[in-house]
Write an enzyme that holds these catalytic residues in place. Structure first.
Site, PDB file in Angstrom:
ATOM      1  N   SER A  69       3.113  -6.772  -2.995  1.00 10.27           N
ATOM      2  CA  SER A  69       1.977  -6.359  -3.840  1.00 10.27           C
ATOM      3  C   SER A  69       0.996  -5.577  -2.985  1.00 10.27           C
ATOM      4  O   SER A  69       1.080  -5.581  -1.749  1.00 10.27           O
ATOM      5  CB  SER A  69       1.269  -7.606  -4.382  1.00 10.27           C
ATOM      6  OG  SER A  69       0.514  -8.217  -3.332  1.00 10.27           O
ATOM      7  N   ASP A  70       0.049  -4.925  -3.624  1.00 13.01           N
ATOM      8  CA  ASP A  70      -1.075  -4.403  -2.876  1.00 13.01           C
ATOM      9  C   ASP A  70      -1.995  -5.596  -2.620  1.00 13.01           C
ATOM     10  O   ASP A  70      -1.760  -6.696  -3.091  1.00 13.01           O
ATOM     11  CB  ASP A  70      -1.773  -3.282  -3.667  1.00 13.01           C
ATOM     12  CG  ASP A  70      -2.578  -2.364  -2.755  1.00 13.01           C
ATOM     13  OD1 ASP A  70      -2.801  -1.202  -3.110  1.00 13.01           O
ATOM     14  OD2 ASP A  70      -2.985  -2.840  -1.670  1.00 13.01           O
TER      15      ASP A  70
END
Ligand code: GLC
Length: 742
Positions: A264-265
Site C-alpha cells: 500500500s502507500d
C-alpha cells in the site's frame, strides 16, 4: 541504439539470472520457505513500519527511511529497508541527519530525454547509492500519466503518453534493480491529482483505462520487471486502489501475471479482509493507518476463515519471491554504509539534465551565446545559489547540502513537511566559470524596475523563472507564481536579447513568450543543473530534450478547466473559527474526478481530438541545427514497423528525435497515438535510417467483452514528425485483423 527492452534484459542478466529461470526459481524457493514459516513469521512479512515511528523498538538494522519489514532470520530472509525514490535516495526533512545523496533531475526531465538508455543509467546510479546506504527496496517508478497538468507531483511523473511513460520509467526501474535491489512502480493507479488524494474517486471506463494509465503501468512492468507495485491513495470507480479487486487481482495479477507483491502507500489501508482478498499484500507504514489491519486483525481474519490461509501464504510468498529474484537471500546483509563516488554520480546527473532540457524558442539564434558576449545579467530564481527541486517524499538532501530551504509561501497540506529546496549548483557561478571573459552579474528579481535597468545595460539578460511543486498539493493555476510574469515582461521590454530559463515542475503559461528571445525549459535539473544550463547556453552541448507533456495555451483548453475537489477540501478543513486547518484533511468527503471526459485522450490526444492549438506541443523541442526526413516506409501485417531516413541539414551536430504517430479508429473516433520514436545523434550532413517496431496494442482498441485488444482489418495513417501535430511525411499502414491478450 539499445532499446529499453534489451536494457531491461541486461539489467536482469546483471543480476546473474536469465529472465524465465529467475521467476520459476524464485517462486519455487519462496514456496519452499513459506511452507516452513510460522503464522507469526508470515504476518511479519506483510506489514512495514516507519523506522522513525518505532521509537525504542527500532532495531539497529532498521535504517531511518520510509519503511522497514522484519525478515525471518531463521530462514535466511533478510529485512527489507525501504527508501524513496525516483530522484535519488530521499532524506525528507533531513530525518537521516545530514545524509546526502546525488539529486537526479525530475522525472519529467528524464522523460524529456526520450532516452531509455539514459533512464537506465540514471536508475542504476541512484540504485547503487541506495544499496550503498543499506537500502534494498527503492520506492521509485512513479509512472502515473500527467493527466492533470496542475498536478503537484507532475515533476515526479514522466509523461502524458503511456508509451513514453512506460518506456522511460521501465528502463529506470531496470537500472535501479540492476544493483540487486527491489524497485516499485507506483501509484497504481490514476493518482493524477494531490487535491483530496486519499478520497478522490477516479471515474473511468475500462477501455479508456486500459489504453491510457494502465498501459503505462503495463509497459513499465514489462520493461522494468519491478519486484513490487505500490497502490495509489485514491479510489478507482468506487473502491480505494489498495482494496480494488479489479485493479489488483484482475488487471495486475491475473491479466498481466504480476508475481511480485503489492504494497500500500503510506497511510492508505482501509480494511483487513477486503484489502487482502482484493490483492493487497502488504500494509506500508502501519503506524499511519487507523489500525494495524495486516497484523492481529489479519491473523483473526484467517482464523475465522474470512481470509483463506492460502491468501496469507501467497502474500508472504510474493514478498519472499521478489527478495529472492533480487538476490537478497544470496548475499550477506550489509551492516555498514559503503563508499559512494559522488563526483562520478554527479556527472550522470549532469548528463541527464543536459539531455532533459528543452529549448522552446530561439529567435535569431540568440543561443548558443556568442563568444563575444561581454555582459550577462542573471535575474531571479535564486540563480545565485542553486537550482530548484520538488517537494515531498522524493526530497533528496543533495550532495553539499541544500543551498537554500524555504518554507512554502502559503499554508497548505505540504507546509508541515515540505520545503522549497535548492540544490547547490548555482547557474550564476556556472555561467561565470563558463564565460570568464564576460562580466556576469546577478539581480534577485524582487524589483522589476531594477531588473529591467540591469537588463538594459547588459548584452544578454537571463531570467530564471521558478515554479515549486510538491507532493500533497496541486497548483491552483498554470501561471507562474508571484510577479514573475511581470518581471519577465519588464526585462524583455528593456532588452529583447532576453533568455528565460524555466525551473518548473510541469507546464506553465507564458504570456510573455512572444516578447523574449529564447526560452529553455530546465525543469528541476538536479545535482549539476547549473553546470548543465551553462553548457547548453554556451553550446558546449546542444539542447536535445523534447516535451513529454503538452504546454497548454490556457486552462480553458483542458478537459477540466478547474481542478476537482478544491471546494470540498476547502470546506472540510475550516475549523470552528473558519480558518483553514490542514489537520482536518481526513474530514474531506469523497468526490469524483470524472476521467471519462477525456478517457484515453490524455494530453496531445485531447488537443488533436478537439482541434486545439497548445502553446507548445508534446514532443516539441529545438536544437542548434535542423533535420531533413525522407524515405518513410510503413510495413503492416502482424509485425508492424516503420522506417525513415534522417539527415542533419545544419552546420553543427545535433540530436533528432523523429516521432511516429498513428491515427487509429477507436470506438468510432480517430485517435492520434505515439507509436514509436528514436533519439539519433547526427553530425552535419550525416544521414541515417531509423527503424521502429510498433507495439500492436498501440494500433488496437481494448474490448472488455473479449477481453483483450483488437485490431480491425484496414488501414491507419502513419505520420512522422518532430512533435505531435507535425507532419514531415505520411504513409498508410495496412493492418490485418488481430486479437491480443489483455
Ligand atoms: C508517500 C508517497 C509515496 C512514498 C511513500 C513513502 O506518501 O505517496 O510515493 O513512496 O509515501 O514515503
Amino acid at each position: 541504439m539499445q532499446t529499453a527492452a534489451k536494457v531491461s534484459m541486461i539489467a536482469l542478466a546483471a543480476m546473474g539470472v536469465p529472465v524465465n529461470a529467475a521467476s520459476s526459481n524464485a517462486d519455487a524457493r519462496a514456496a519452499q520457505l513459506v511452507r516452513q514459516m510460522t503464522q507469526e513469521e508470515k504476518l511479519s512479512l506483510v506489514t512495514s513500519d516507519m523506522p522513525l515511528m518505532m521509537g525504542k523498538n527500532r532495531p539497529a538494522e532498521a535504517v531511518i527511511g520510509a519503511g522497514y519489514v522484519a525478515g525471518v532470520p531463521r530462514l535466511g530472509i533478510p529485512p527489507l529497508r525501504e527508501t524513496d525514490a525516483s530522484l535519488g535516495v530521499a532524506n525528507l526533512m533531513n530525518l537521516r541527519r545530514d545524509d546526502i545523496a546525488t539529486a537526479l533531475p525530475s522525472t519529467l526531465s528524464l522523460a524529456s530525454s526520450w532516452n531509455p538508455v539514459l533512464a537506465h543509467e540514471a536508475g542504476a546510479m541512484i540504485g547503487a547509492e541506495a544499496r550503498a546506504k543499506r537500502f534494498n527496496v527503492m520506492l521509485a517508478g512513479g509512472v502515473n500519466l500527467v493527466r492533470e497538468p496542475r498536478g503537484g507531483r507532475s515533476f515526479e511523473y514522466p509523461s502524458e503518453d503511456p508509451l513514453l511513460a512506460g518506456t522511460i520509467v521501465g528502463a529506470q526501474v531496470a537500472g535501479i534493480q540492476s544493483n540487486g535491489i527491489i524497485s516499485t512502480i507506483k501509484h497504481f493507479a490514476f493518482n493524477s491529482q494531490e487535491t483530496g488524494r486519499s478520497v478522490v474517486n477516479a471515474v473511468i471506463d475500462e477501455p479508456s483505462a486500459r489504453e491510457s494509465d494502465l498501459l503505462a503501468f503495463q509497459i513499465a512492468l514489462e520493461r522494468g520487471r519491478p519486484g513490487s507495485v505500490m497502490s495509489a491513495y485514491n479510489k478507482v470507480n468506487g473502491d480505494w486502489a489498495s482494496e480494488n479487486d479489479w485493479l489488483l487481482n484482475q488487471v495486475l495479477k491475473r491479466d498481466w501475471g504480476f508475481a511480485g507483491w503489492v504494497m500500500s502507500d503510506w497511510g492508505n489501508v482501509h480494511s483487513t479482509a477486503k484489502a487482502a482478498l482484493a490483492g493487497l499484500d502488504q500494509q506500508s507504514g502501519k503506524g499511519l493507518d487507523s489500525k494495524p489491519f495486516f497484523g492481529k486483525p489479519l491473523d483473526d481474519a484467517v482464523a475465522s476463515g474470512e481470509v483463506p490461509p492460502a491468501r496469507l501464504d501467497d502474500m508472504a510468498l510474493r514478498v519472499v519471491r521478489s527478495s529472492i529474484a533480487a538476490g537478497l537471500l544470496d548475499r550477506s546483509d550489509v551492516s555498514e554504509v559503503q563508499p559512494i563516488d559522488y563526483d562520478a554520480n554527479a556527472r550522470v546527473a549532469q548528463k541527464a539534465a543536459e539531455q532533459g532540457m528543452v529549448l522552446l524558442k530561439n529567435e535569431g539564434d540568440l543561443l548558443p551565446l556568442a563568444r563575444s558576449v561581454r555582459t550577462i545579467v542573471a535575474i531571479g530564481g535564486h540563480a545565485d545559489v542553486g537550482v530548484l527541486s520538488g517537494g515531498g517524499s522524493t526530497q533528496v538532501r543533495p550532495v553539499g547540502g541544500p543551498a537554500l530551504e524555504l518554507r512554502p509561501d502559503h499554508p497548505g497540506p505540504a507546509s508541515a513537511f515540505a520545503r522549497q529546496t535548492y540544490v547547490r549548483s548555482s547557474p550564476l557561478q556556472a555561467l561565470q566559470a563558463r564565460f570568464p571573459d564576460a562580466r556576469v552579474t546577478f539581480v534577485d528579481g524582487s524589483d522589476p524596475a531594477a531588473a529591467s535597468g540591469a537588463a538594459a545595460a547588459a548584452d544578454i539578460a537571463i531570467v530564471f523563472a521558478e515554479e515549486w511543486r510538491t507532493e500533497a498539493e496541486d497548483r491552483q493555476s498554470l501561471s507562474l507564481p508571484g510577479r514573475q510574469d511581470e518581471l519577465i515582461a519588464a526585462v524583455a521590454g528593456a532588452n529583447p536579447r532576453t533568455v528565460v530559463v524555466l525551473e518548473t515542475g510541469g507546464a506553465v503559461l507564458m504570456p510573455w513568450a512572444d516578447k523574449v528571445g529564447a526560452i529553455l525549459e530546465a525543469w528541476y535539473p538536479g545535482q549539476r543543473g547549473g553546470q548543465a544550463l551553462a553548457a547548453l547556453l554556451a553550446g558546449d552541448t546542444a539542447p536535445s530534450g523534447r516535451l513529454p507533456i503538452t504546454f497548454p495555451a490556457g486552462e480553458d483548453q483542458l478537459p477540466r478547466p478547474k481542478l476537482d475537489g478544491v471546494a470540498q477540501v476547502d470546506a472540510a478543513i475550516r475549523d470552528s473559527s473558519g480558518k483553514p486547518n490542514y489537520g482536518l484533511l481526513n474530514n474531506v468527503p469523497t468526490f469524483d474526478a470524472d476521467y471519462r471526459i477525456e478517457g484515453a485522450k490524455v494530453g496531445y490526444k485531447w488537443f488533436a481530438a478537439k482541434g486545439l492549438k497548445p502553446l507548445f506541443p508534446f514532443g516539441y523541442g529545438l536544437t542548434y541545427t535542423s533535420f531533413g526526413y525522407d524515405g518513410l516506409k510503413a510495413r503492416g501485417g502482424t509485425a508492424p514497423s516503420v522506417s525513415i531516413q534522417v539527415t542533419n541539414t545544419g552546420k553543427v551536430a545535433g540530436v533528432a528525435v523523429p516521432q511516429f504517430y498513428a491515427h487509429v479508429r477507436v470506438r468510432g473516433e480517430t485517435v492520434t497515438r505515439l507509436v514509436g520514436w528514436q533519439r539519433i545523434q547526427l553530425k552535419p550532413g550525416e544521414r541515417r535510417t531509423v527503424n521502429i517496431a510498433i507495439d500492436p496494442r498501440l494500433l488496437a482498441s481494448y474490448n472488455p467483452e473479449l477481453p483483450g485488444w483488437e485490431i480491425a482489418k484496414g488501414t491507419v495513417a502513419l505520420v512522422v514528425g518532430e512533435h505531435a501535430g507535425d507532419v514531415k511525411a505520411e504513409q498508410t499502414l495496412a493492418l490485418s485483423a488481430r486479437r491480443l491478450k489483455p
